[in-house]
Design an enzyme around this catalytic site. Structure first.
Site, PDB file in Angstrom:
ATOM      1  N   LYS A  47      11.542 -57.463  38.035  1.00 14.75           N
ATOM      2  CA  LYS A  47      10.095 -57.571  38.257  1.00 14.75           C
ATOM      3  C   LYS A  47       9.671 -59.014  38.021  1.00 14.75           C
ATOM      4  O   LYS A  47       9.873 -59.575  36.936  1.00 14.75           O
ATOM      5  CB  LYS A  47       9.342 -56.644  37.297  1.00 14.75           C
ATOM      6  CG  LYS A  47       9.463 -55.173  37.688  1.00 14.75           C
ATOM      7  CD  LYS A  47       8.835 -54.276  36.664  1.00 14.75           C
ATOM      8  CE  LYS A  47       7.464 -53.810  37.075  1.00 14.75           C
ATOM      9  NZ  LYS A  47       6.914 -52.832  36.089  1.00 14.75           N
TER      10      LYS A  47
HETATM   11  C1  E4P Z   1       4.283 -50.507  36.718  1.00  7.93           C
HETATM   12  O1  E4P Z   1       5.373 -50.875  37.165  1.00  7.93           O
HETATM   13  C2  E4P Z   1       3.805 -50.927  35.398  1.00  7.93           C
HETATM   14  O2  E4P Z   1       4.843 -50.768  34.479  1.00  7.93           O
HETATM   15  C3  E4P Z   1       2.650 -50.147  34.828  1.00  7.93           C
HETATM   16  O3  E4P Z   1       2.303 -49.085  35.668  1.00  7.93           O
HETATM   17  C4  E4P Z   1       1.507 -50.996  34.356  1.00  7.93           C
HETATM   18  O4  E4P Z   1       0.401 -50.214  34.090  1.00  7.93           O
HETATM   19  P1  E4P Z   1      -0.694 -50.511  32.982  1.00  7.93           P
HETATM   20  O5  E4P Z   1      -1.946 -50.914  33.680  1.00  7.93           O
HETATM   21  O6  E4P Z   1      -0.849 -49.203  32.277  1.00  7.93           O
HETATM   22  O7  E4P Z   1      -0.169 -51.586  32.079  1.00  7.93           O
END
Ligand code: E4P
Length: 229
Positions: free
Chosen positions: A85
């Site tokens: 990522k």
């Molecule tokens: C997705 O890949 C992320 O890990 C995650 O959904 C982030 O979401 P949040 O807004 O709860 O931090």
């Protein structure tokens, strides 16, 4: 359509994997921290081995573009199903599409993460990202129309035949999951509590209770009849 689990909890990953419900895993540094995974390498090696050959997404932990590339290569060396990522932009506003392109050219799969807009989706697709994570909950936090952004992104990617798949993340409710699904998301990554909520329904439980109770009554009557008969 695919479902990923947004978690670093081995217990939850195994539970949903064994049910045949999930097609991959997403994590981020916050999720790892909250799930008690402080050693990234050990955590990623464990999770990626568990779900192999399904993808395990792990995020770089640096804001420095050159270091992101070094870290991405290291993380990707831990297992063949690790996806890196990379954010669309650094905290200083430096676009990271060059990194995405470099890694994908080397054969390292990238999940361009923390996207909030169609513009970011377009640029990440052009750079060759395998996955693009659209953060629906955070889009809504800012008053944006998350389902509309998802719909436009998926339609645009399909129209021009880009390989990138949209992962809708930042799920805050089962409603968010259903909105993402109906907007055409390729993948939705769901935190374990919402997978449980999706499975549950008060009336389903009551219905099953009624059936079990009637089955028991029928069995008792049958046994009585056999004894007297
Ligand atoms: C997705 O890949 C992320 O890990 C995650 O959904 C982030 O979401 P949040 O807004 O709860 O931090």
């Amino acid at each position: 359509m695919q479902i990923f689990i947004d978690s670093a909890s081995v217990g939850e990953i195994v539970k949903w994997l064994e049910m045949g419900v999930i097609d991959g895993v997403t994590t981020n540094p916050t999720i790892m921290f909250e799930d008690g995974v402080y050693d990234i390498e050990a955590g990623v090696r464990t999770i990626s081995a568990l779900v192999d050959p399904l993808p395990t997404c792990v995020e770089v932990t640096t804001d420095e573009p050159d270091d992101m590339v070094v870290q991405a290569r290291l993380f990707a060396s831990w297992a063949p199903n690790v996806v890196i990522k990379v954010p669309h932009i650094t905290t200083d506003g430096v676009p990271c599409y060059g990194i995405i392109r470099e890694l994908e050219t080397e054969g390292i799969k990238v999940n361009a993460t923390a996207a909030m807009s169609l513009g970011q989706v377009i640029l990440a697709a052009k750079a060759g990202a395998t996955y693009i994570s659209l953060f629906a909950g955070r889009v809504s936090d800012e008053g944006g129309n998350a389902p509309e952004v998802i719909r436009m992104a998926v339609e645009w990617l399909g129209r021009w035949r880009f390989k990138s798949k949209v992962i809708v993340g930042s799920i805050r409710s089962v409603g968010d999951v259903l909105n993402a699904v109906m907007a055409g998301a390729h993948i939705v990554t769901i935190p374990p509590p919402f997978l449980n909520k999706m499975a549950d329904h008060k009336y389903s439980r009551e219905t099953v209770k009624q059936f079990l109770s009637d089955a028991e009554k029928a069995l008792r009557l049958m046994q009585q009849a056999m004894r007297t008969g």
